[in-house]
Design a protein around this motif. Structure first.
Motif, PDB file in Angstrom:
ATOM      1  N   ASP A  73      27.561  22.617  32.286  1.00  0.00           N
ATOM      2  CA  ASP A  73      27.583  21.614  33.911  1.00  0.00           C
ATOM      3  C   ASP A  73      27.863  20.600  32.859  1.00  0.00           C
ATOM      4  O   ASP A  73      27.283  19.279  32.823  1.00  0.00           O
ATOM      5  CB  ASP A  73      27.154  21.879  35.332  1.00  0.00           C
ATOM      6  N   PRO A  74      28.970  19.665  33.583  1.00  0.00           N
ATOM      7  CA  PRO A  74      29.542  18.382  33.106  1.00  0.00           C
ATOM      8  C   PRO A  74      28.661  17.088  33.503  1.00  0.00           C
ATOM      9  O   PRO A  74      28.169  16.578  32.304  1.00  0.00           O
ATOM     10  CB  PRO A  74      31.283  18.016  33.579  1.00  0.00           C
ATOM     11  N   ALA A  75      28.278  17.601  34.627  1.00  0.00           N
ATOM     12  CA  ALA A  75      27.117  16.311  35.004  1.00  0.00           C
ATOM     13  C   ALA A  75      25.835  16.743  34.753  1.00  0.00           C
ATOM     14  O   ALA A  75      24.624  15.582  34.389  1.00  0.00           O
ATOM     15  CB  ALA A  75      27.078  17.132  36.898  1.00  0.00           C
ATOM     16  N   TYR A  76      25.088  17.725  33.550  1.00  0.00           N
ATOM     17  CA  TYR A  76      24.036  17.976  32.649  1.00  0.00           C
ATOM     18  C   TYR A  76      24.581  17.823  31.427  1.00  0.00           C
ATOM     19  O   TYR A  76      23.385  18.256  30.228  1.00  0.00           O
ATOM     20  CB  TYR A  76      23.002  18.774  33.407  1.00  0.00           C
ATOM     21  N   ARG A  77      25.455  16.755  31.099  1.00  0.00           N
ATOM     22  CA  ARG A  77      25.230  17.279  29.549  1.00  0.00           C
ATOM     23  C   ARG A  77      24.705  16.304  29.393  1.00  0.00           C
ATOM     24  O   ARG A  77      24.623  15.634  29.797  1.00  0.00           O
ATOM     25  CB  ARG A  77      27.059  17.131  29.441  1.00  0.00           C
ATOM     26  N   ARG A  78      24.694  16.323  27.747  1.00  0.00           N
ATOM     27  CA  ARG A  78      23.970  15.490  26.842  1.00  0.00           C
ATOM     28  C   ARG A  78      22.658  14.684  27.387  1.00  0.00           C
ATOM     29  O   ARG A  78      22.058  13.778  26.920  1.00  0.00           O
ATOM     30  CB  ARG A  78      24.021  14.082  26.880  1.00  0.00           C
ATOM     31  N   GLN A  79      22.174  15.959  27.012  1.00  0.00           N
ATOM     32  CA  GLN A  79      20.963  16.320  28.054  1.00  0.00           C
ATOM     33  C   GLN A  79      19.538  17.156  27.405  1.00  0.00           C
ATOM     34  O   GLN A  79      18.451  17.603  27.024  1.00  0.00           O
ATOM     35  CB  GLN A  79      20.747  15.989  29.491  1.00  0.00           C
TER      36      GLN A  79
END
Length: 267
Positions: A205-211
């Protein structure tokens, strides 16, 4: 029927399950009558790279064994790699074809990502409509730019229906990363029954990338599937310039071969 390419050999896991695979001698024809517009479900894989003068013969074979417009609105040609001989696709480019290039990555086993996400729960999806609906929603949300949402939804509905059937048949698993009970990343891993495992449709999900979710899920899924199937090698295909390639490298995948294809889409 033997293909040397790890990419194409593992592509056939899905082609055999959802369509038909025919050995033509000079090429392998992959066709999916249920989804004739799916590029990688409908293509010809030749034994050698393209050479001057191949265009009309290759197009004739495609029309005869795969399809033609309007039912099949594209033509897609690949060639088994590593293959002897130098490719010459000049004639194809002049005829409106586009050269697609991917990198096939492989690993005997994976290592944890350098920055794991320890908050999420990682597990195979339950065989419930609710969890597979979450996977569908995540696949649509994480699609690349340029894809029409309605058309992509119809394609993904059919694709995930087939992949769920493969999971039920014991051919692989679909995995999810869950935060507070919500699926925010997903992917599949499937076996060829001969020691190879292939990843499919990695999406976050784009809202949860780079995590750290993608790397953590990729690692968990690979090790879970490797232990379950007793596999010797994991395979994933990535765009050379896409950020996900760096994530796959961080968990132990290494470049194994390059995959080139020629695509023409009817207007």
């Amino acid at each position: 029927m033997h293909l040397r390419s790890l990419g194409y050999r593992t592509d056939l896991i899905f082609a055999r399950s959802r369509g038909r695979v025919t050995d033509l001698g000079e090429a392998v024809a992959v066709a999916n009558p249920h989804s004739p517009s799916h590029y990688f479900g409908n293509l010809l894989i030749f034994r050698r790279p393209p050479q001057p003068g191949d265009l009309p013969h290759w197009e004739t074979l495609f029309a005869r064994h795969i399809g033609q417009p309007p039912e099949t609105p594209h033509r897609l040609f690949g060639w088994d790699v590593p293959a002897e001989g130098k490719a010459d696709w000049t004639q194809f480019l002049r005829a409106g074809y586009h050269l697609e290039e991917n990198v096939v990555m492989a690993a005997p086993r994976l290592r944890p990502p350098p920055q794991p996400n320890t908050r999420a729960e990682y597990r195979p999806l339950a065989d419930t409509d609710e969890e597979w609906a979450q996977a569908l929603g995540n696949q649509i949300a994480s699609r690349e730019d340029g894809y029409d949402e309605d058309r992509y939804r119809r394609f993904k509905e059919g694709q995930l229906r087939g992949l769920r059937e493969m999971c039920r048949a014991g051919q692989g698993f679909w995995y999810g990363a869950f935060l507070d009970g919500r699926l925010v990343a997903d992917l599949g891993v499937f076996s060829d029954g001969e020691g190879l495992l292939r990843y499919q449709s990695v999406g976050t999900d784009p809202a949860y990338r780079r995590q750290g979710l993608c790397g953590s899920l990729t690692f968990f899924a690979g090790e879970h599937a490797r232990a379950h199937f007793g596999a010797e090698r994991l395979v994933i295909v990535a765009d050379e310039h896409y950020v996900a390639k760096r994530v796959y490298s961080s968990v132990g995948f290494q470049d194994a071969e390059r995959q080139q294809l020629l695509l023409h889409v009817s207007r």
